[in-house]
Write an enzyme that holds these catalytic residues in place. Structure first.
Site, PDB file in Angstrom:
ATOM      1  CB  SER A 300      64.158 -50.114  18.693  1.00  0.00           C
ATOM      2  OG  SER A 300      64.220 -51.477  18.385  1.00  0.00           O
ATOM      3  CG  ASP A 311      51.328 -46.594   9.846  1.00  0.00           C
ATOM      4  OD1 ASP A 311      51.433 -45.388  10.134  1.00  0.00           O
ATOM      5  OD2 ASP A 311      52.218 -47.233   9.251  1.00  0.00           O
ATOM      6  CE  LYS A 325      68.326 -50.478  16.858  1.00  0.00           C
ATOM      7  NZ  LYS A 325      67.512 -51.622  16.400  1.00  0.00           N
TER       8      LYS A 325
END
Length: 540
Positions: A300, A311, A325
């Site tokens: 999460s 990224d 998740k």
């Protein structure tokens, strides 16, 4: 009529009752953003069914109780993370993410049907009242508080309470036969998300975050300020085992390390328009060399932070593939104090990948057993065993990353199985190592507490032949002595025992410092940082 057929109408009624409950309860008691729209035709049918059950069912039916049992079942048919939390469990579910709660201020464990104090929070209500680690709590407010029905939930329910209220504890101290009565005045107990902050070497700071709660961001800023006083020039953030929490906290932390205008995460759902979260350029550590540690227990909000760093090519992710998740839950409260956490959107990392691993609607056995299947398939031990189910995406520099099943680290570190044997496995799984560690600490607490610093305590314990003492003790507790296997697993056994005794004697941070000393993932993080390799580059 057999029992199965007899209760079939009741099971058929469960989902029906839930629909009626939501339709009528919410319509009558809620407004604004929490009001739910119910399809009229379905509601009428469910209402009719409820009346039929109430009027004609063979036995008396407690509708409220039926609804309470049906709510979790209904939400489980949607996705793995939409859940119902009853009023009595709500406080417990929220405490870990709140900044504090009101209670007595102890960490406890239940062994042999007895609640045992494992640690007493410094400057907390119990310490001020005279409670000590190792005490056994036998009575609470003159009522016996032992037995097979004693649970963690019941213990927390009895020990927590409004601030300034009193609770009388009957405790049995090691070496004594008579109960002591101690009255504790409950107070505010801080719940810390950052559970370790220290220097790994002269330049490398280390912070471990166990969840993302209300105060995680300010706690991190305090931790970084402490490290700054020690002259840290590079940082390791440990998110292993961090199951997540508040999205906002993860966004705030990512913002500290990213230049202005970088996408951190975005969320989107059927009734939730896309919402972007971007860095504002005010972060104080935008150029700090950074490594983030993850494993299969990182989920999460942990994956939001790790995904934002990866990224944006801001740092290096080290460890094992995270949980996966990527669903966003909205808490919706009921008037009786219960609530449901309903999935309303998915979150996406800056490259556009959804980290949520695959699932099927309803109770998905494969989803529940995913981590076990990963283990059995060898993923914890070999990077080649990782199977990506989602498409490939590109980071800012064009590095390839994958969605559909967690964050795959830039550098994989296998689980350490050196010296692992069946003897060690059984000793760990059965809880015998933990139990022995606690009992050893209890027997020797006076001597152990004379060592206030980790190095001195570890030096003392290494002279105590702990593995031999454990082997003798375990042989009398159902684990047959296996000398060759014990010899092969000696390092693992000693480290495990030492870590538990350190935890019970000193603190959680001391335990983390000790276990990190020879942790392959931490050592790899230090190597990457000291080699100046934390900022990703594109391989030609």
């Amino acid at each position: 009529m057999n029992n199965k057929n007899r209760f079939s109408p009741m099971w058929l009624a469960l989902s029906a009752v839930v629909g009626i409950f939501i339709g009528t309860f919410y319509a009558n008691h809620f407004g604004g953003g929490t009001r739910l729209n119910i399809i009229n035709s379905g509601t009428n049918k469910l209402q009719n069914l409820l009346h039929i059950i109430d009027d004609q069912y063979v036995d008396t039916v407690n509708v409220a109780d039926l609804v309470e049992k049906a709510m979790p079942q209904l939400l489980s048919e949607l996705d793995p993370h939409s859940v119902y939390i009853s009023a009595k469990d709500k406080q417990m579910a929220e405490d870990d993410l709140r900044g504090s709660f009101s209670g007595v201020g102890i960490e406890f464990t239940i062994r042999q049907d007895t609640l045992r104090v494992q640690n007493v929070i410094k400057n907390g209500p119990s310490e001020r009242a005279g409670l000590l680690a190792g005490d056994k709590i036998i009575t609470v407010d003159d009522s016996v508080f032992t037995g097979p029905k004693l649970t963690n939930e019941e213990a927390m329910h009895r020990l927590k309470g409004p601030k300034d209220t009193k609770v009388k504890l009957g405790i049995l101290r090691y070496g004594e036969t008579k109960l002591r009565e101690i009255t504790v005045t409950r107070g505010e107990i801080p719940m810390h998300s950052v559970n370790a902050t220290y220097m790994l070497d002269d330049e490398t700071g280390y912070v471990r975050i166990k969840n993302f709660g209300e105060n995680t961001y300010p706690e991190l800023l305090i931790a970084l300020a402490q490290l700054a006083q020690s002259g840290f020039q590079q940082l390791v953030i440990d998110l292993r085992g961090n199951t997540g929490g508040y999205l906002g906290s993860a966004v705030q932390i990512a913002n500290e390390f990213l230049p202005k205008g970088r996408l951190i995460v975005y969320t989107e759902g059927r009734h939730a328009p896309r919402e972007d979260f971007r860095s504002d350029g005010r972060g104080s550590y935008q150029q700090m060399p950074l490594v983030v540690l993850i494993d299969e227990g990182s989920a999460s909000a942990s994956e939001i932070l790790a995904g934002a760093i990866q990224d944006n090519d801001r740092g290096t992710i080290i460890g094992r593939r995270s949980f996966g998740k990527g669903l966003v839950q909205k808490p919706i409260e009921f008037n009786d104090g219960s609530l449901m956490r309903l999935t309303i959107a998915r979150y996406y990392s800056p490259s556009g990948r959804c980290i949520q691993k695959p699932y099927t609607n309803g109770q998905d056995k494969n989803y529940e057993e995913d981590l076990m299947m990963r283990y059995q398939n060898g993923e914890f031990f070999s990077q080649d065993s990782i199977h990506h189910t989602g498409p490939a995406y590109k980071t800012r520099l064009g590095r390839e990353v994958y969605g559909g099943g967690g964050i795959t680290p830039d550098i994989f570190v296998a689980e350490d199985t050196t010296d692992y044997t069946s003897y060690y496995k059984e000793a760990a799984i059965t809880g015998l190592l933990v139990q022995f560690g606690y009992e050893y600490t209890d027997r020797n607490r006076k001597q152990l507490t004379s060592y206030e610093e980790l190095p001195e305590l570890v030096k003392y314990l290494k002279k105590q032949r702990l593995v031999e003492e454990f082997a003798q003790w375990a042989d009398g507790h159902g684990l047959k002595r296996r000398n060759l296997l014990i010899q092969k697993s000696h390092r693992l056994l000693e480290n495990y025992l030492l870590s538990r005794i350190v935890y019970s004697t000193l603190s959680e941070q001391a335990w983390i410092e000790y276990t990190n000393q020879d942790d392959p993932t931490v050592l790899e993080a230090i190597r990457v940082l000291n080699a100046g390799e934390s900022f990703p580059t594109v391989k030609k």
